[in-house]
Design an enzyme around this catalytic site. Structure first.
Site, PDB file in Angstrom:
ATOM      1  N   ILE A 159       8.399  45.309  -7.188  1.00 24.22           N
ATOM      2  CA  ILE A 159       9.494  44.845  -8.259  1.00 24.22           C
ATOM      3  C   ILE A 159      10.458  45.845  -8.002  1.00 24.22           C
ATOM      4  CG2 ILE A 159      10.085  45.003 -10.815  1.00 24.22           C
ATOM      5  CD1 ILE A 159       7.166  43.701 -11.056  1.00 24.22           C
ATOM      6  N   ARG A 239       6.169  49.639 -18.091  1.00 19.39           N
ATOM      7  CA  ARG A 239       5.135  49.492 -19.138  1.00 19.39           C
ATOM      8  C   ARG A 239       5.734  50.813 -20.148  1.00 19.39           C
ATOM      9  NH1 ARG A 239       3.824  45.304 -18.154  1.00 19.39           N
ATOM     10  NH2 ARG A 239       1.927  44.667 -17.561  1.00 19.39           N
ATOM     11  N   GLU A 268       2.834  47.921 -28.009  1.00 19.15           N
ATOM     12  CA  GLU A 268       3.792  46.419 -28.197  1.00 19.15           C
ATOM     13  C   GLU A 268       2.655  45.705 -29.203  1.00 19.15           C
ATOM     14  OE1 GLU A 268       4.673  44.426 -24.821  1.00 19.15           O
ATOM     15  OE2 GLU A 268       5.697  46.198 -23.925  1.00 19.15           O
ATOM     16  N   HIS A 286      10.009  42.373 -24.349  1.00 19.87           N
ATOM     17  CA  HIS A 286       9.117  42.286 -23.016  1.00 19.87           C
ATOM     18  C   HIS A 286       9.484  40.861 -22.340  1.00 19.87           C
ATOM     19  CE1 HIS A 286       5.188  43.629 -21.084  1.00 19.87           C
ATOM     20  NE2 HIS A 286       5.693  42.989 -20.158  1.00 19.87           N
TER      21      HIS A 286
END
Ligand code: DGY
Length: 320
Positions: A159, A239, A268, A286
């Site tokens: 990523i 995260r 979360e 998210h």
């Protein structure tokens, strides 16, 4: 011959559920009800496989209590910090994830966070929506340009490298910090900083793209934030556990961090109320991998992994 039993914790894209129902005795979740650890244990009775999501914690106690029938857990995510891999290994349960297929979507979201934060688009959107916009003004909501800025990427995996690729199109100068240097063909001209102090000093924009877990817990703490150039922009599409929330909130108040874009949160779906009280942070729910194409690809890859394990093969998406 009866089909193997697959317990799917949440509602999945329709083509993925259709495939699951075709190939498995599938326990789907039509209402998309969040599943507690107790629900997971109850609904996996007699299941051969579990397809879970990052919103559920499969900690050591839960994994130890799973029925003996469970052979594979596939998580609908690249991150697997919510699954206790050691406990699964001890039980002989194989764990699979969904790498690669979500890298582009998540990197696009990281760039969206950078741009939205730097250009104060969240504040502008809230102003227009609330009916408070009085018209164009020369000094209204002036943000900061990202083109030509130095971008630091913490975590140069799949990523992170996609973020670098997109950022180059904005003429950003790319720097990165990770546990090891990439080979030149993957580095693509980005500058490696083995030392996080020299890294942080160059980060006019900092993108967090490292995995969650103990090794990165609260990595972005007060000490590291103080090493950033004053007025830095921070984006977190990785995260929430990477960030010390109290330290980031204090830095957003003092101006040490000018703007932040967050897509992920420690604990979360709870969001530290300190963020909600600030204008200079944009908060998303998210959404990193949330495109139609990506979510379908993630579901198919998760099912590929389950198919392979139940057929006695090693899945390409095995978590090692
Ligand atoms: C992941 O895959 O780990 C994301 O956080 C969920 O899209």
């Amino acid at each position: 011959m009866p089909k193997p039993v697959l317990f799917v914790t949440r509602k999945l894209p329709a083509p993925v559920e259709a495939r699951a129902a075709r190939d498995y005795d599938a326990r789907l979740n039509a209402d998309d009800t969040p599943r507690s650890p107790a629900d997971i244990l109850r609904l996996s009775a007699g299941a051969d496989a579990i397809l879970c999501c990052p919103a559920e914690r499969l900690d050591a106690d839960t994994i130890r209590a799973l029925p003996a029938s469970v052979k594979v857990i596939a998580t609908f995510s690249v991150g697997y910090d919510h699954v206790d891999i050691g406990a699964a290994r001890a039980r002989g349960i194989v764990v699979c994830n969904t790498p690669d297929v979500l890298s582009v979507a998540t990197a696009e979201l990281a760039m969206l966070l950078i741009l939205t934060a730097a250009r104060r688009a969240g504040e502008g959107e809230r102003m227009v929506r609330a009916g408070n916009w009085q018209g164009w003004a020369p000094t209204q909501l002036m943000g900061t340009q990202v083109s030509g800025r130095r971008l630091g990427i913490f975590g140069m995996g799949r990523i992170g490298r996609e973020v670098a690729r997109i950022a180059r199109a904005f003429q950003m100068e790319v720097h990165y910090h990770d546990i090891a240097r990439l080979p030149p063909e993957l580095e693509q001209g980005a500058t490696f900083h083995p030392n996080d102090e020299t890294f942080l000093a160059v980060c006019e924009v900092l993108s967090l793209n490292a995995p969650g877990g103990d090794a990165t817990r609260k990595w972005l703490n007060a000490g590291r934030i103080a090493r950033l150039p004053k007025g830095a922009v921070i984006a977190n599409a990785a995260r929430g556990t990477l960030v010390d929330d109290a330290a980031l909130i204090a830095a957003l108040k003092s101006g040490q961090v000018a703007y932040a874009g967050l897509d992920v949160y420690d604990g979360e779906p709870n969001v530290n109320p300190g963020y909600r009280a600030l204008e200079n942070v944009v908060l998303l729910p998210h959404l990193g991998s949330a495109t139609v194409e990506t979510r379908a690809a993630m579901g198919h890859l998760a099912l590929d992994g389950i198919d392979a394990v139940l057929a006695g093969r090693t899945p390409s998406n095995l978590v090692k």
